[in-house]
Design a protein around this motif. Sequence first.
Motif, PDB file in Angstrom:
ATOM      1  N   VAL A  84       0.859  -1.185   0.000  1.00 35.95           N
ATOM      2  CA  VAL A  84       0.000   0.000   0.000  1.00 35.95           C
ATOM      3  C   VAL A  84       0.902   1.245   0.000  1.00 35.95           C
ATOM      4  CG1 VAL A  84      -1.720   1.300   1.330  1.00 35.95           C
ATOM      5  CG2 VAL A  84      -1.912  -1.198   1.110  1.00 35.95           C
ATOM      6  N   GLN A  85       0.570   2.163  -0.868  1.00 38.12           N
ATOM      7  CA  GLN A  85       1.368   3.389  -1.058  1.00 38.12           C
ATOM      8  C   GLN A  85       1.755   4.008   0.283  1.00 38.12           C
ATOM      9  OE1 GLN A  85      -1.050   5.813  -3.655  1.00 38.12           O
ATOM     10  NE2 GLN A  85      -0.877   4.363  -5.349  1.00 38.12           N
ATOM     11  N   ASN A  86       3.034   4.303   0.424  1.00 38.10           N
ATOM     12  CA  ASN A  86       3.606   4.971   1.608  1.00 38.10           C
ATOM     13  C   ASN A  86       3.644   4.118   2.879  1.00 38.10           C
ATOM     14  OD1 ASN A  86       4.068   7.549   0.250  1.00 38.10           O
ATOM     15  ND2 ASN A  86       1.844   7.640   0.187  1.00 38.10           N
ATOM     16  N   SER A  87       3.272   2.843   2.787  1.00 38.21           N
ATOM     17  CA  SER A  87       3.377   1.967   3.964  1.00 38.21           C
ATOM     18  C   SER A  87       4.799   1.411   4.063  1.00 38.21           C
ATOM     19  CB  SER A  87       2.375   0.816   3.868  1.00 38.21           C
ATOM     20  OG  SER A  87       2.736  -0.050   2.797  1.00 38.21           O
ATOM     21  N   LEU A  88       5.128   0.866   5.229  1.00 38.77           N
ATOM     22  CA  LEU A  88       6.440   0.239   5.426  1.00 38.77           C
ATOM     23  C   LEU A  88       6.604  -0.952   4.483  1.00 38.77           C
ATOM     24  CD1 LEU A  88       9.017   0.253   7.124  1.00 38.77           C
ATOM     25  CD2 LEU A  88       7.836  -1.182   8.806  1.00 38.77           C
ATOM     26  N   GLY A  89       5.506  -1.691   4.284  1.00 41.72           N
ATOM     27  CA  GLY A  89       5.553  -2.870   3.406  1.00 41.72           C
ATOM     28  C   GLY A  89       5.880  -2.532   1.962  1.00 41.72           C
ATOM     29  N   ALA A  90       5.572  -1.313   1.548  1.00 43.46           N
ATOM     30  CA  ALA A  90       5.830  -0.901   0.164  1.00 43.46           C
ATOM     31  C   ALA A  90       7.261  -0.401  -0.040  1.00 43.46           C
ATOM     32  CB  ALA A  90       4.857   0.196  -0.246  1.00 43.46           C
ATOM     33  N   LYS A  91       7.970  -0.166   1.047  1.00 44.03           N
ATOM     34  CA  LYS A  91       9.359   0.332   0.959  1.00 44.03           C
ATOM     35  C   LYS A  91      10.294  -0.757   0.432  1.00 44.03           C
ATOM     36  CE  LYS A  91      10.320   4.083   3.988  1.00 44.03           C
ATOM     37  NZ  LYS A  91       9.172   4.551   4.782  1.00 44.03           N
ATOM     38  N   PHE A  92      11.304  -0.321  -0.286  1.00 43.99           N
ATOM     39  CA  PHE A  92      12.358  -1.256  -0.674  1.00 43.99           C
ATOM     40  C   PHE A  92      13.051  -1.761   0.584  1.00 43.99           C
ATOM     41  CE2 PHE A  92      12.120   1.490  -4.515  1.00 43.99           C
ATOM     42  CZ  PHE A  92      11.744   0.495  -5.405  1.00 43.99           C
ATOM     43  N   SER A  93      13.542  -2.990   0.522  1.00 40.77           N
ATOM     44  CA  SER A  93      14.298  -3.519   1.650  1.00 40.77           C
ATOM     45  C   SER A  93      15.445  -2.575   1.983  1.00 40.77           C
ATOM     46  CB  SER A  93      14.865  -4.894   1.298  1.00 40.77           C
ATOM     47  OG  SER A  93      15.843  -5.255   2.243  1.00 40.77           O
ATOM     48  N   GLU A  94      15.678  -2.383   3.275  1.00 34.56           N
ATOM     49  CA  GLU A  94      16.815  -1.569   3.740  1.00 34.56           C
ATOM     50  C   GLU A  94      18.138  -2.155   3.247  1.00 34.56           C
ATOM     51  OE1 GLU A  94      17.147   1.039   6.071  1.00 34.56           O
ATOM     52  OE2 GLU A  94      14.971   1.408   5.955  1.00 34.56           O
ATOM     53  N   LYS A  95      18.125  -3.460   2.968  1.00 42.44           N
ATOM     54  CA  LYS A  95      19.367  -4.143   2.582  1.00 42.44           C
ATOM     55  C   LYS A  95      19.671  -4.010   1.097  1.00 42.44           C
ATOM     56  CE  LYS A  95      19.241  -7.409   6.356  1.00 42.44           C
ATOM     57  NZ  LYS A  95      18.318  -8.447   6.824  1.00 42.44           N
ATOM     58  N   LEU A  96      18.677  -3.567   0.320  1.00 40.34           N
ATOM     59  CA  LEU A  96      18.904  -3.421  -1.124  1.00 40.34           C
ATOM     60  C   LEU A  96      19.695  -2.156  -1.392  1.00 40.34           C
ATOM     61  CD1 LEU A  96      18.215  -4.550  -3.997  1.00 40.34           C
ATOM     62  CD2 LEU A  96      16.295  -2.917  -3.988  1.00 40.34           C
ATOM     63  N   ARG A  97      20.773  -2.321  -2.160  1.00 45.00           N
ATOM     64  CA  ARG A  97      21.577  -1.166  -2.539  1.00 45.00           C
ATOM     65  C   ARG A  97      20.781  -0.315  -3.533  1.00 45.00           C
ATOM     66  NH1 ARG A  97      27.385  -1.497  -5.527  1.00 45.00           N
ATOM     67  NH2 ARG A  97      27.298   0.763  -5.784  1.00 45.00           N
ATOM     68  N   MET A  98      20.545   0.952  -3.196  1.00 39.39           N
ATOM     69  CA  MET A  98      19.752   1.817  -4.076  1.00 39.39           C
ATOM     70  C   MET A  98      20.579   2.971  -4.640  1.00 39.39           C
ATOM     71  SD  MET A  98      16.683   0.667  -4.470  1.00 39.39           S
ATOM     72  CE  MET A  98      15.747   2.070  -5.095  1.00 39.39           C
ATOM     73  N   ASP A  99      21.851   3.079  -4.234  1.00 38.35           N
ATOM     74  CA  ASP A  99      22.623   4.279  -4.605  1.00 38.35           C
ATOM     75  C   ASP A  99      22.905   4.391  -6.098  1.00 38.35           C
ATOM     76  OD1 ASP A  99      24.256   2.008  -3.673  1.00 38.35           O
ATOM     77  OD2 ASP A  99      25.958   3.227  -4.285  1.00 38.35           O
ATOM     78  N   ILE A 100      22.950   3.273  -6.818  1.00 34.11           N
ATOM     79  CA  ILE A 100      23.164   3.426  -8.262  1.00 34.11           C
ATOM     80  C   ILE A 100      21.890   3.146  -9.073  1.00 34.11           C
ATOM     81  CG2 ILE A 100      25.677   3.085  -8.167  1.00 34.11           C
ATOM     82  CD1 ILE A 100      25.249   0.285  -9.339  1.00 34.11           C
ATOM     83  N   VAL A 101      20.769   2.990  -8.386  1.00 35.34           N
ATOM     84  CA  VAL A 101      19.499   2.845  -9.105  1.00 35.34           C
ATOM     85  C   VAL A 101      19.114   4.218  -9.649  1.00 35.34           C
ATOM     86  CG1 VAL A 101      17.046   2.268  -8.884  1.00 35.34           C
ATOM     87  CG2 VAL A 101      18.773   0.854  -7.729  1.00 35.34           C
ATOM     88  N   GLN A 102      19.013   4.283 -10.976  1.00 35.65           N
ATOM     89  CA  GLN A 102      18.822   5.574 -11.657  1.00 35.65           C
ATOM     90  C   GLN A 102      17.398   6.074 -11.585  1.00 35.65           C
ATOM     91  OE1 GLN A 102      21.099   7.512 -13.489  1.00 35.65           O
ATOM     92  NE2 GLN A 102      22.596   6.205 -12.472  1.00 35.65           N
ATOM     93  N   LYS A 103      16.451   5.126 -11.588  1.00 33.84           N
ATOM     94  CA  LYS A 103      15.057   5.544 -11.646  1.00 33.84           C
ATOM     95  C   LYS A 103      14.169   4.408 -11.139  1.00 33.84           C
ATOM     96  CE  LYS A 103      12.310   8.116 -15.066  1.00 33.84           C
ATOM     97  NZ  LYS A 103      11.850   9.222 -14.232  1.00 33.84           N
ATOM     98  N   VAL A 104      13.060   4.784 -10.499  1.00 38.13           N
ATOM     99  CA  VAL A 104      12.093   3.807  -9.978  1.00 38.13           C
ATOM    100  C   VAL A 104      10.779   3.981 -10.741  1.00 38.13           C
ATOM    101  CG1 VAL A 104      10.720   3.146  -7.955  1.00 38.13           C
ATOM    102  CG2 VAL A 104      13.147   3.761  -7.678  1.00 38.13           C
ATOM    103  N   PHE A 105      10.207   2.872 -11.174  1.00 36.39           N
ATOM    104  CA  PHE A 105       8.926   2.895 -11.890  1.00 36.39           C
ATOM    105  C   PHE A 105       7.875   2.227 -11.017  1.00 36.39           C
ATOM    106  CE2 PHE A 105      12.287   3.397 -14.891  1.00 36.39           C
ATOM    107  CZ  PHE A 105      11.801   4.383 -15.735  1.00 36.39           C
ATOM    108  N   VAL A 106       6.833   2.977 -10.659  1.00 34.19           N
ATOM    109  CA  VAL A 106       5.770   2.417  -9.821  1.00 34.19           C
ATOM    110  C   VAL A 106       4.696   1.800 -10.718  1.00 34.19           C
ATOM    111  CG1 VAL A 106       6.195   3.967  -7.882  1.00 34.19           C
ATOM    112  CG2 VAL A 106       4.481   4.602  -9.614  1.00 34.19           C
ATOM    113  N   LYS A 107       4.027   0.807 -10.152  1.00 34.74           N
ATOM    114  CA  LYS A 107       2.987   0.096 -10.912  1.00 34.74           C
ATOM    115  C   LYS A 107       1.886  -0.358  -9.966  1.00 34.74           C
ATOM    116  CE  LYS A 107       5.558  -4.211 -10.627  1.00 34.74           C
ATOM    117  NZ  LYS A 107       4.547  -4.959  -9.867  1.00 34.74           N
ATOM    118  N   GLY A 108       0.701  -0.609 -10.529  1.00 32.81           N
ATOM    119  CA  GLY A 108      -0.432  -1.051  -9.713  1.00 32.81           C
ATOM    120  C   GLY A 108      -1.137   0.092  -9.013  1.00 32.81           C
ATOM    121  N   THR A 109      -1.001   1.298  -9.553  1.00 34.56           N
ATOM    122  CA  THR A 109      -1.574   2.480  -8.897  1.00 34.56           C
ATOM    123  C   THR A 109      -3.065   2.674  -9.204  1.00 34.56           C
ATOM    124  OG1 THR A 109      -0.862   3.856 -10.744  1.00 34.56           O
ATOM    125  CG2 THR A 109       0.639   3.698  -8.876  1.00 34.56           C
TER     126      THR A 109
END
Length: 199
Positions: A84-109
């Motif tokens: 669910v948008q903005n919930s903790l469950g919707a967050k990327f894992s804290e363990k996933l490296r995100m520093d070189i991820v250029q862009k995020v595409f949301v879906k199911g909105t």
Amino acid sequence: MKNCLIIVDVQNDFLPGGALAVPNGDEVIPFINSIQNQYDLVVATQDWHPANHGSFAANHPDRKPGEIINLNGLQQILWPTHCVQNSLGAKFSEKLRMDIVQKVFVKGTDPGIDSYSGFYDNGKLQSTGLHNYLQSQDVGRVTVVGLAADYCVKFTAIDATELGYSVKVLKQGTRAVNLKPTDFEQSILEMKSVGIIVK
Ligand code: VGL
Ligand code: ZN
């Protein structure tokens, strides 16, 4: 032509303890982190549902997760409420490296339609912008990893093939929901049958 890594839905709700936990889903994270620097470009998708989403069993009186309904003309498996948008469950894992991820595409909105693929919804009515972005970056090859192998990874990889990309899926970087125990193997066969390299 560039080679892009697409990281699909590595979000808390798909990890052990989450609302729609993929068995052993957490095992993919160190692997995905370790390969990111082998690609010219890294992008991620994020399942991002409004609370009233039509794929949630809780939004259909007398229905339970796993049941199949008709949702605006498409067959829809009902899922536990997840991402669910903005919930903790919707967050990327804290363990996933995100520093070189250029862009995020949301879906199911859109509450009226589900979206397994990172490219478009299940009716192919709306695009997420991923294809346009990859074209703008001169991407010709994609590797798909993440969760879940039998839903969002599979549909993302198949759509990428149909869109003309050369597509690879890495088994070490994905795990399946396996509503049926053979769903993982079936998905691999299906992907291979359209020319996807699964290894
Ligand atoms: C997914 C079911 C529902 C996935 C998303 O990311 O594979 N599966 N929503
Ligand atoms: Zn979802």
